[in-house]
Write a protein that holds these residues in place. Sequence first.
Motif, short mmCIF file in Angstrom:
data_model
loop_
_atom_site.label_atom_id
_atom_site.label_comp_id
_atom_site.label_asym_id
_atom_site.label_seq_id
_atom_site.Cartn_x
_atom_site.Cartn_y
_atom_site.Cartn_z
N GLY A 72 2.44 71.84 36.13
CA GLY A 72 3.45 70.96 36.72
C GLY A 72 4.42 70.47 35.67
O GLY A 72 4.20 70.63 34.46
N PRO A 73 5.53 69.84 36.09
CA PRO A 73 6.55 69.37 35.14
C PRO A 73 6.00 68.43 34.07
O PRO A 73 6.34 68.56 32.89
CB PRO A 73 7.57 68.65 36.04
N LEU A 74 5.14 67.49 34.46
CA LEU A 74 4.59 66.55 33.49
C LEU A 74 3.72 67.26 32.47
O LEU A 74 3.77 66.96 31.27
CB LEU A 74 3.78 65.46 34.21
N GLN A 75 2.94 68.22 32.92
CA GLN A 75 2.10 68.99 32.00
C GLN A 75 2.95 69.80 31.03
O GLN A 75 2.62 69.89 29.84
CB GLN A 75 1.19 69.94 32.80
N VAL A 76 4.04 70.38 31.53
CA VAL A 76 4.93 71.18 30.68
C VAL A 76 5.55 70.31 29.59
O VAL A 76 5.55 70.67 28.40
CB VAL A 76 6.03 71.86 31.52
N ALA B 282 15.43 76.30 24.67
CA ALA B 282 15.71 77.00 25.93
C ALA B 282 14.44 77.47 26.66
O ALA B 282 14.33 77.28 27.87
CB ALA B 282 16.66 78.18 25.68
N PRO B 283 13.46 78.10 25.98
CA PRO B 283 12.25 78.51 26.72
C PRO B 283 11.50 77.33 27.32
O PRO B 283 10.98 77.42 28.44
CB PRO B 283 11.40 79.21 25.63
N GLN B 284 11.42 76.22 26.57
CA GLN B 284 10.74 75.04 27.09
C GLN B 284 11.48 74.47 28.30
O GLN B 284 10.86 74.08 29.29
CB GLN B 284 10.62 73.97 26.00
N ILE B 285 12.80 74.43 28.22
CA ILE B 285 13.61 73.92 29.33
C ILE B 285 13.46 74.84 30.55
O ILE B 285 13.33 74.38 31.69
CB ILE B 285 15.08 73.78 28.92
N PHE B 286 13.46 76.15 30.30
CA PHE B 286 13.31 77.10 31.40
C PHE B 286 11.97 76.92 32.10
O PHE B 286 11.90 76.91 33.33
CB PHE B 286 13.44 78.54 30.89
N GLU B 287 10.91 76.75 31.32
CA GLU B 287 9.59 76.55 31.94
C GLU B 287 9.55 75.24 32.71
O GLU B 287 8.92 75.15 33.78
CB GLU B 287 8.48 76.55 30.89
N LEU B 288 10.24 74.21 32.20
CA LEU B 288 10.28 72.94 32.91
C LEU B 288 10.98 73.09 34.26
O LEU B 288 10.49 72.61 35.29
CB LEU B 288 11.01 71.89 32.06
N VAL B 289 12.12 73.80 34.26
CA VAL B 289 12.84 74.03 35.52
C VAL B 289 11.99 74.86 36.47
O VAL B 289 11.90 74.58 37.67
CB VAL B 289 14.19 74.73 35.24
N TRP B 290 11.31 75.89 35.91
CA TRP B 290 10.46 76.75 36.75
C TRP B 290 9.31 75.95 37.34
O TRP B 290 8.91 76.17 38.49
CB TRP B 290 9.93 77.89 35.89
N SER B 291 8.78 75.00 36.56
CA SER B 291 7.62 74.22 37.03
C SER B 291 7.98 73.29 38.18
O SER B 291 7.09 72.84 38.91
CB SER B 291 7.04 73.40 35.88
N GLY C 123 9.24 74.15 40.81
CA GLY C 123 8.87 74.85 42.03
C GLY C 123 7.46 74.56 42.48
O GLY C 123 7.15 74.64 43.68
N THR C 124 6.58 74.19 41.54
CA THR C 124 5.21 73.87 41.93
C THR C 124 5.14 72.60 42.77
O THR C 124 4.17 72.39 43.50
CB THR C 124 4.32 73.70 40.68
N LEU C 125 6.16 71.75 42.67
CA LEU C 125 6.16 70.51 43.44
C LEU C 125 6.35 70.76 44.93
O LEU C 125 5.96 69.95 45.77
CB LEU C 125 7.26 69.56 42.94
N VAL C 126 7.00 71.90 45.25
CA VAL C 126 7.24 72.24 46.66
C VAL C 126 6.44 73.45 47.09
O VAL C 126 6.72 74.08 48.11
CB VAL C 126 8.74 72.47 46.92
N GLY C 127 5.44 73.81 46.27
CA GLY C 127 4.55 74.90 46.65
C GLY C 127 5.05 76.29 46.32
O GLY C 127 4.48 77.27 46.79
N LEU C 128 6.13 76.41 45.50
CA LEU C 128 6.62 77.72 45.10
C LEU C 128 6.03 78.09 43.76
O LEU C 128 6.31 77.46 42.74
CB LEU C 128 8.16 77.71 45.00
N GLY C 129 5.22 79.13 43.74
CA GLY C 129 4.63 79.58 42.49
C GLY C 129 3.45 78.73 42.07
O GLY C 129 3.13 77.70 42.68
N ALA C 130 2.80 79.19 41.01
CA ALA C 130 1.64 78.48 40.47
C ALA C 130 1.85 78.27 38.98
O ALA C 130 2.68 78.90 38.37
CB ALA C 130 0.36 79.28 40.73
#
Length: 273
Positions: free
Chosen positions: A52-56, A31-40, A42-49
């Motif tokens: 990125g998804p591939l790095q996660v 779950a934490p890994q999936i949550f970070e992936l979903v959160w990441s 947002g970086t594709l559209v400039g939300l948050g820093a």
Amino acid sequence: MADTMGHTASATDNMTRNTSVALGIVLLGLAPQIFELVWSLGTLVGLGAGRGPLQVVTAHLTALVTSVPSLIAVLAAVPGMILSYFSPGSAAAAAKSTLSSDELLALIYSYPLFAVAILTLFVRIRAPQDYIGGVVLMAVALFALWASSDLQGMHGFSFGAGTAPRMFGVLLVALSANIALTGLLHEGAGLSHYSWRGPLFVSAAIIFFALAIRPLGLVVTAFSSFLIAAIGSHETTWLEAVIVGACLTLGCAILFPYILGLPMPMFPRFLIQ
């Protein structure tokens, strides 16, 4: 023959149910890994820093693999070494300091839940509500242990910032394991109907507050977050929600900046500029 077929069908149903529960526990372990992936995303559209998804995905997959030797070392250690793993100032702490946060997450949180998932396949769950509830509480405790793993522990008789979270985390692990064991040893209630609407909208409100507090300010963000959370209840009446939300927002606007002295922006950034 009918008896034999009945027992076979019952065993098959039990195995199917256990497989579903085990898969659910595996997802909980990720779950934490999936949550970070979903959160990441947002970086594709400039939300948050952040990553990125591939790095996660790459980082967590690598951590799940490279943590195996550390897991074997911990399992091979005596109980004292296992306990000292969570305390700085020990030989285990030196080993822990060489691990990344992703590797610690796999070691402290994910792997124990994977072990519980494997165990679930081979046991008879007599009280599903107790067993699954115990496993979920265990996940919360393990996550707390991981989150506090980089905080300072005890030095002599002096408590560090991480001492209390670890103490309560270990205690909660023991209590949750006892609840789960009760679900295996004693007959009890099955899973009751669970509505995802409340947790979904409350979680959405928390995420919105975290993302919007800087650009929109406390007043707009607090009021909007309360209204989002209010959608989670079937009993919500919008007039009451607006009144209560306005009162809570006023309370937050007085409490955080003036009473607690926290430097929070009060109004949207574009209005101030």
